[in-house]
Scaffold this active site. Sequence first.
Site, PDB file in Angstrom:
ATOM      1  CG  HIS A 150     -11.011  14.348  -0.140  1.00 58.74           C
ATOM      2  ND1 HIS A 150     -10.707  15.664  -0.044  1.00 58.74           N
ATOM      3  CD2 HIS A 150     -10.114  13.706  -0.344  1.00 58.74           C
ATOM      4  CE1 HIS A 150      -9.486  15.638  -0.441  1.00 58.74           C
ATOM      5  NE2 HIS A 150      -9.057  14.420  -0.470  1.00 58.74           N
ATOM      6  CB  CYS A 180      -8.173  12.186  -3.042  1.00 55.34           C
ATOM      7  SG  CYS A 180      -7.559  10.715  -2.021  1.00 55.34           S
TER       8      CYS A 180
END
Length: 271
Positions: free
Chosen positions: A184, A192
């Site tokens: 992201h 992440c």
Amino acid sequence: MKTRLLLLLVALVVACLLAMRAGSLHVVRSWFNYAHQMVTRESLSLPYPAPPAAEEWRGLKAPERLADVRARLLPKLQEELAAKKCELGQRAFVRIFKESRELELWMQGESGEWRLFRTYPIACFSGTLGPKTREGDMQAPEGFYNVTQKQLNPASSYHLAFNIGYPNAYDLAQQRTGSLIMVHGDVCSVGCFAMTDAVIEEIYLVVEAGVSGGRSVAVHCFPFRMMAERMKDADASVREFWRDLQGGYDVFEKEKRVPDIGVVGGRYVVR
């Protein structure tokens, strides 16, 4: 430089205090690694107009976000791709290396050859080297994953995102838990891979085109570049797992083809 060192020192002190409360050396390592990445983060200059301000972006609906990104990036992106003899809509392949904090984006030409389009610095990932094993362990995963169209998230709170597909069949066989592991935007991450807003826009458009028509984009997450010399230092607790990952790494390095990955008896099988 002094400011960065001071920030790193403060973060380390906070990490130690948190670890004392949690009674875990892993927490210290995770927070220290996180702080180190924030201080040493590299930036990549791309030839596109900057994304809108965060407040403006948050006010856009998903279709509006995509329209904005395409309007700003597509004309120049087509030129960038052509310079590497690539084009939007070709099959794509992502490789992530945690130790060097790199994300490689490969694309497959009409004759089947894979070309490296670009290597991006990862702004931040949380945890240390080694697999993700449970929800809340702050670890970014390692393994072989796939992205399909339904895993794209243009409405992400982190600018744009796509879910890599953790847990996969191997993770489930190992009873590993966790979910919503993304590549992201932004510069912060818990589990992440944060790429910055400007960088995720280019990656997102290539991956989005790569999953069109029911296709998928393979995402291979490695602890490091898995050469034999580097594997000699592999920790005993993860050595067998990393050797399975090395099989997939070697196929692409030696044959320049994305291997087919299966799971048999709770272990990766590389074909």
